[in-house]
Design an enzyme around this catalytic site. Structure first.
Site, mmCIF file in Angstrom:
data_model
loop_
_atom_site.group_PDB
_atom_site.id
_atom_site.type_symbol
_atom_site.label_atom_id
_atom_site.label_comp_id
_atom_site.label_asym_id
_atom_site.label_seq_id
_atom_site.Cartn_x
_atom_site.Cartn_y
_atom_site.Cartn_z
ATOM 1 N N TYR A 107 -1.884 -0.570 10.174
ATOM 2 C CA TYR A 107 -1.994 -0.706 8.898
ATOM 3 C C TYR A 107 -0.748 -0.408 8.224
ATOM 4 C CZ TYR A 107 -3.871 -0.994 3.959
ATOM 5 O OH TYR A 107 -3.946 -1.334 2.813
ATOM 6 N N SER A 134 0.875 -1.199 -0.156
ATOM 7 C CA SER A 134 0.102 -0.063 0.036
ATOM 8 C C SER A 134 0.795 1.061 -0.075
ATOM 9 C CB SER A 134 -0.962 -0.053 1.227
ATOM 10 O OG SER A 134 -1.536 1.255 1.426
#
Length: 365
Positions: A274, A260
């Site tokens: 995350y 990501s």
């Protein structure tokens, strides 16, 4: 060797209707080749498995042999097929496939290939495993790899209906995919899924680690269970799948992690765990690239920005805020991510390894 004289108007694919099923089964390695069809000896999925097996044995030599059969006669083509087997370094026992009927079935397979596949696709003959492939970016990757000619196996944790629909859709488009239920947080289940895929295919060429969850919350509120689950799915599963895949992967394989852009930039509060999990993939990618580089296996990390999926929809409550951070005034599409993954899985990306590639609409610009 017995000689065979083709009759006028002979077409290799006609042999499928002339009792070649036994040889076809031997070529495919089992009963996968046999099955009822509507007006044909084999249904499309079985034909494609035969095509895949043949291409794995002889690669692009097959197409040259097929052309030779058309121009110079089947006896000369049989000799060329044997020579191709020798050049490929196949064990001597596999040369037994080059019996007269087996060669004819090879030709018949290539006839089907011509009708069903058209020109050679750049992942033709390759096998792939996508961890977390039933929906969103994962499903788009499964479809794209299958569209480019790979035979794809993918895992899913709970979305059985979506997995089944994906397999059916790929089959309807002339591709081949298999779904395996395996929770990426379950180390043994994931290993078994990889072993099953490698056993079915005979080898594994491409691994895509796409499984991921989105733990969200302020650092003082997140539970240890949430943290551990995020590490198990987002990081540990990539390590386990890569380790198992590397044991079944030949030289020149491909491992692609889906990270990501939040590994580099987390512009809002609540995403610390995350972001950490995706940053870990950057380091894992670099380290595995060094470990596997001597075998010609490339390892890369794709870092999407905001992409329209059910986890982060383009009409969601955070969409306006995130879109304002991008150079391009829109969310990305899952098929755009899949296009980059397909490129990294292909032959033109053989000199790219250890890289983290952002595809984020300018989110990190």
């Amino acid at each position: 060797m017995q000689q065979f004289a083709p009759q006028p108007g002979f077409q290799p694919h006609d042999l499928l209707a002339q009792g070649g099923a036994g040889d076809a089964q031997r070529i495919s390695g089992g009963s996968e080749a046999a099955g009822p069809g509507d007006g044909d000896e084999f249904p499309n999925a079985k034909k494609l498995m035969l095509i895949h097996t043949t291409l794995r044995l002889y690669g692009t030599e097959c197409f040259n042999i097929f052309q030779l059969n058309e121009s110079a006669g089947i006896n000369q083509a049989m000799g060329a097929a044997q020579e191709a087997g020798g050049r490929s370094g196949l064990p001597r026992r596999l040369h037994g496939f080059m019996s007269q009927r087996a060669v004819l079935v090879h030709f018949s397979i290539l006839g089907i290939w011509r009708r069903h596949m058209g020109t050679m696709k750049f992942l033709q003959g390759k096998t792939a495993f996508v961890q977390g492939g039933s929906r969103g970016i994962g499903a788009a990757i499964v479809r794209r790899l299958a569209d480019e000619g790979a035979v794809v196996s993918f895992s899913y944790a709970s979305a059985a209906a979506k997995a089944e629909a994906l397999v059916d859709g790929i089959a309807a488009a002339g591709g081949m995919a298999y779904a395996t239920r395996a929770d990426s947080a379950d180390a043994e289940a994931l290993r078994q899924a990889l072993r099953h895929a490698a056993g079915r295919f005979g080898a594994l060429d491409i691994l895509v680690n796409n499984a991921g969850i989105l733990p969200w919350g302020f650092i003082e509120e997140l539970s240890l269970e949430t943290f551990d689950r995020a590490m198990a799915v987002n990081v540990r599963s990539a390590f386990i799948a890569s380790q198992e895949a590397a044991r079944h992967m030949g030289d020149g394989g491909r491992i692609i992690n889906i990270g990501s852009v939040n590994a580099d930039r987390m512009p809002v509060a609540g995403g610390s765990v995350y972001a950490m999990s995706k940053a870990a993939l950057v380091g894992l990618t670099k380290g595995m690239a060094r470990d596997l580089g001597p075998r010609g296996i490339t390892v890369n990390n794709v870092q999407p920005g905001p992409v329209d999926t059910d986890m982060n929809p383009a009409d969601g409550e955070s969409a306006e805020q995130l879109t304002a951070l991008m150079a391009l005034d829109r969310y990305g599409r899952a098929d755009e991510i899949a296009g980059l993954v397909a490129y990294l899985a292909g032959p033109e990306a053989g000199y790219i390894t250890g890289a983290s590639l952002s595809i984020d609409g300018g989110f990190s610009a």
